[in-house]
Scaffold this active site. Structure first.
Site, PDB file in Angstrom:
ATOM      1  N   ASP A  15      87.406 -56.061 -71.865  1.00 13.00           N
ATOM      2  CA  ASP A  15      86.062 -55.607 -72.246  1.00 13.00           C
ATOM      3  C   ASP A  15      84.976 -56.437 -71.561  1.00 13.00           C
ATOM      4  OD1 ASP A  15      87.591 -54.058 -74.029  1.00 13.00           O
ATOM      5  OD2 ASP A  15      87.370 -55.531 -75.613  1.00 13.00           O
ATOM      6  N   GLU A 189      83.479 -44.713 -76.116  1.00 15.72           N
ATOM      7  CA  GLU A 189      83.109 -45.929 -76.831  1.00 15.72           C
ATOM      8  C   GLU A 189      82.406 -46.869 -75.856  1.00 15.72           C
ATOM      9  OE1 GLU A 189      86.821 -47.395 -78.322  1.00 15.72           O
ATOM     10  OE2 GLU A 189      87.722 -47.546 -76.344  1.00 15.72           O
TER      11      GLU A 189
END
Length: 556
Positions: A15, A189
């Protein structure tokens, strides 16, 4: 210029959120159940990256009892040019059972990337993966996934945007639902807002965290939309470019999207940065499975791709494709940059007051009361804690595995007086999955002995026939890890010869797909660690002294 190899940050570094401030580049990555939380890396050339700090170091979060793979998710870095402050947003995922995904999101600020950071400012509990955008007019916005729990509604939910109150916390006005994704891959997302050529661009992760992962993009003249999808209808970066219709699938491994022609898998969850000379790059996560298997021991790593803007104002990879590559083109103004792979090796002789900052601890905080270099200078002393099945107080000091072929080695002094006291070296994924070569009392409790213990999917595996007497209470231990198979060696003090303790241990299950994460999830998505540690389920009084710790990566 030149071409350089991915991943730029090997091992658990998922991430990635990248920013540039002047000529410095910073990346923040997720840490899940590990502390200190939120890794922050630095580079001046986008090629060589070094861990410089962690953001959550002042008791801001308690991760004891965290189930795999909950914890600290998707940190997002931003820089407010007006105040010259760094901002960090993150989610604390506390529960994933029942697909409820209870998560609280916060923001912190600092005058320096290395802190000190402010106390966390509460933002929302609407979902996860918050990102802060500082607009040119001085207004600040938050984008996040609104997690969907209602039966019959498209999961995982809507991407929402609102004005955010960075001074007092919370949002101003209402949330605006702007999209459920820009392709048919679903599972949109990690929304991040960028401004370019009078458009707001919304960058999303899509397709789930598995083999269908990707990065997709849309744009709008208004920050609240409507957002126009990228006209290709496909991700702008992925490891598996075949078309996929997966709307309504809240997330899954998507093993059918494994690309047999690519070493790099799971490319997705990207973050965009512009260099000082106007070039564009995306930092994104990726994985490298074991050969012939769909198991990823190193978890999700950080890679880089060079990007360009088309004449129509859309972002694409520099080569015009959407297939993530294991090599990327460096910045045009950087000459003769050498990629230093030795940055991933570790050697700490514990001869300083501070040990290597790459040491992390599962669940509990590192404190001098149980791990320090003060009480016995030249050694790292670790006081025994709970068994390694514990999610509360295991006494483990660990570093990320960064290669599929490496050696980890230590020397330990330990004098147990109860059978529940041990100390040694091992491999660790989480409390249910680890391998441990250790000193402890022999079965007859008459001498210190070297043994092995293993946890697999929560089952305790004890090989009673492996027991070597170590009368000096001191031993060097070495684990050779290659492609999911471990060999363990030992060497008594004053000996120059390594002895084989155990050979051919299959530890490939210590991988994202090989562990038993939360019910309903496909294992985890954190990664393999190497560790030194100690257990004392007797009086919590015994300690082990470790003389050194080193990890050497080999050619894969």
């Amino acid at each position: 210029m030149g071409f350089y190899k991915n991943p730029i940050i090997p091992g658990m570094a998922p991430d990635p959120s990248i920013i540039r401030v002047d000529n410095d580049y910073y990346i923040a990555t997720s840490t899940f159940h590990w502390t200190p939380a939120v890794q922050i890396f630095h580079s001046t050339d986008l090629i060589n990256w070094r861990l410089i700090s962690h953001a959550l170091t002042q008791h801001e979060v308690d991760l004891r009892g965290t189930n795999t793979p909950a914890g600290i998710w998707a940190p997002h870095l931003s820089y407010d040019k007006e105040t010259k402050q760094y901002w960090l947003a993150y989610s604390h995922m506390q529960n994933m059972a029942g697909r409820e995904f209870n998560s609280d999101s916060y923001a912190m600020y600092a005058d320096s990337i290395t802190g000190p950071w402010s106390k966390p400012i509460y933002l929302t509990s609407i979902g996860f993966d918050p990102a802060i955008f500082h607009d040119e007019n001085g207004i600040h916005y938050i984008s996040i996934l609104e997690w969907e729990t209602r039966t019959g509604h498209q999961a995982p939910g809507n991407i929402v945007i609102a004005e955010v109150d960075l001074e007092h916390g919370g949002i101003k006005g209402n949330w605006h639902r702007v999209t459920k994704g820009f392709t048919t891959r679903g599972c949109a997302e990690a929304p991040q807002i960028y401004k370019h050529a009078n458009y707001y661009y919304l960058l999303l992760a899509a397709g789930g965290t598995g083999y269908a992962h990707g990065v997709e993009i849309g744009r709008s003249k208004n920050i609240f939309g409507p957002y126009e999808p990228n006209p290709t209808g496909e991700p702008i970066i992925t490891s598996s470019p075949h078309h996929l219709f997966s709307l309504g699938d809240p997330d899954s491994g998507h093993f059918e999207m494994y690309n047999p022609h690519s070493v790099m898998q799971k490319a997705g969850h990207g973050s965009l940065v512009e260099t000082s000379n106007g070039e564009w790059y995306i930092a994104h996560l990726m994985s490298r499975p074991l050969p012939g298997k769909k198991l990823n021991p190193l978890g999700r790593e950080t890679s880089l791709q060079k990007m360009k803007w088309t004449a129509a104002g859309w972002l694409t990879m520099a080569d015009g494709s959407n297939l993530a590559k294991l090599e990327f083109e460096g910045m045009s103004n950087k000459k003769h940059v050498v990629q230093d792979f030795a940055l991933s090796d570790i050697k700490d002789n514990f001869d300083k007051n501070n040990y290597d900052c790459r040491f992390m601890t599962p669940y509990r905080e590192q404190k001098q009361t149980w791990t320090n270099t003060i009480e016995h200078p030249g050694f790292l002393r670790i006081y025994g804690g709970n068994s390694f099945f514990s999610q509360v107080n295991p006494a483990i000091m660990a570093t990320r595995a960064t290669s599929l072929n490496y050696t980890v080695q230590t020397a330990v002094r330990f004098s147990p007086n109860h059978y529940s006291q041990t100390a040694g070296l091992g491999l660790y994924y989480d409390s249910n999955n680890w391998f441990y070569a250790h000193l402890g009392l022999s079965d007859k409790e008459d001498v210190t002995a070297l043994k092995v213990l293993q946890a697999k999917l929560g089952e305790r595996i004890d090989d009673m026939f492996i027991e070597v007497k170590i009368p000096s209470d001191s031993v060097e231990l070495k684990i050779n890890y290659r492609l999911g198979i471990a060999k363990v060696f030992y060497r008594c003090m004053n000996s120059h010869t390594w002895q084989l303790l155990v050979d051919g241990i299959d530890v490939s299950y210590l991988s994202d797909e090989g562990v038993n994460g939360e019910p309903g999830e496909v294992g985890g998505f954190t990664g393999l660690f190497n560790f030194i540690g100690a257990v004392d389920a007797y009086q919590h009084e015994s300690y082990a002294d470790f003389d050194y710790y080193k990890v050497k990566n080999h050619m894969e």
